[in-house]
Design an enzyme around this catalytic site. Structure first.
Site, PDB file in Angstrom:
ATOM      1  N   GLY A 165      32.831  39.290  46.402  1.00 15.73           N
ATOM      2  CA  GLY A 165      33.456  40.612  45.456  1.00 15.73           C
ATOM      3  C   GLY A 165      33.567  41.797  45.981  1.00 15.73           C
TER       4      GLY A 165
ATOM      5  N   ASN B  80      36.462  43.187  46.754  1.00 14.25           N
ATOM      6  CA  ASN B  80      37.835  43.517  46.228  1.00 14.25           C
ATOM      7  C   ASN B  80      37.459  43.859  44.440  1.00 14.25           C
ATOM      8  OD1 ASN B  80      40.054  43.486  47.915  1.00 14.25           O
ATOM      9  ND2 ASN B  80      39.325  41.715  48.545  1.00 14.25           N
TER      10      ASN B  80
ATOM     11  N   LYS C 202      39.256  28.285  43.963  1.00  7.13           N
ATOM     12  CA  LYS C 202      39.743  27.391  43.133  1.00  7.13           C
ATOM     13  C   LYS C 202      41.165  27.418  42.712  1.00  7.13           C
ATOM     14  CE  LYS C 202      36.278  24.639  42.627  1.00  7.13           C
ATOM     15  NZ  LYS C 202      36.508  23.152  43.344  1.00  7.13           N
TER      16      LYS C 202
ATOM     17  N   HIS D  77      46.070  38.419  49.558  1.00  6.58           N
ATOM     18  CA  HIS D  77      46.012  37.647  50.746  1.00  6.58           C
ATOM     19  C   HIS D  77      45.871  38.406  51.877  1.00  6.58           C
ATOM     20  CE1 HIS D  77      46.781  33.629  52.606  1.00  6.58           C
ATOM     21  NE2 HIS D  77      47.401  34.440  53.194  1.00  6.58           N
TER      22      HIS D  77
END
Ligand code: GRF
Length: 200
Positions: free
Chosen positions: A12, A14, A93, A111
């Site tokens: 976490g 980000n 997911k 990404h």
């Protein structure tokens, strides 16, 4: 004020960068109101709780094991919290089709490479940095992009680049790129907030 949901499966960092930017006032017009994780022990859930953000563990199993119930339950969660924008931050997911359709153009992801290169299924975590180094690249970076049905295929919002050093390892490159992400993600969200404000 746009209502943001963050989806995260792990550490976490980000999410923390987004929350910090809002607290510092460098990211405006957006409020994180919900963090969803498929992993009940994700640090991201803890970060959310300590920042007063609703934190929910939600997975196919917790939804009862049925794909359709899971998808509809997720949509209901988002709708009941009046979510305007979804930020994926290390979410491992695939986003259900029903969510992509309901929130098209309103889901973003970060990404750890310069898309369109080094994206797609299986390109996550250290695999990305190994592939970049094996290809002999001299530069890498981070990309914030919209989420579409295919992995890492949506329009690019913003990118940041870094140089690859002679003795770079996948781990050292991962650290470098992650610190770019922490700066890039709030900036990209700010651009999107401005764009959505103009549309309304
Ligand atoms: C980041 O490297 C991001 O690019 C990728 O997953 C990682 C998540 O890190 N999608 P964190 O959980 O935000 O620390």
């Amino acid at each position: 004020m746009l209502r943001l949901a963050v989806f995260a499966s792990g550490r976490g960092s980000n999410l923390r960068a987004i929350v910090d930017a809002i607290h510092l006032g460098t990211l405006k017009g957006i409020e994180p109101v919900l963090v969803i994780s498929n992993n009940s022990s994700a640090e991201a859930l803890e970060i959310a709780r300590t920042n007063g953000i609703e934190a929910i563990h939600y997975s196919i199993v917790s939804a009862g094991g049925d794909e359709t119930t899971y998808e509809q339950g997720m949509l209901e969660l988002l709708r009941s919290r009046h979510i305007d924008l979804i930020a994926l931050a290390g979410y491992m997911k695939k986003i259900p089709q029903a969510i992509i359709e309901a929130y098209r153009g309103k889901i973003v992801n970060v990404h750890p490479a310069l898309l369109p290169d080094f994206g797609g299924e299986g390109m996550y975590g250290v695999h990305v940095h190994k592939a970049v180094l094996s290809a002999g690249k001299q530069r890498s970076g981070a990309t914030v992009h919209f989420v579409e049905e295919d992995y890492d295929s949506g329009a690019i919002v913003l990118q940041a680049e870094c140089a690859i050093d002679e003795n770079e390892t996948p781990e050292s490159l991962a650290r470098k790129v992650l610190s770019l992400e922490h700066d890039l993600y709030p900036k990209a969200l700010q651009l999107i907030v401005k764009r959505l404000e103009h549309q309304s």
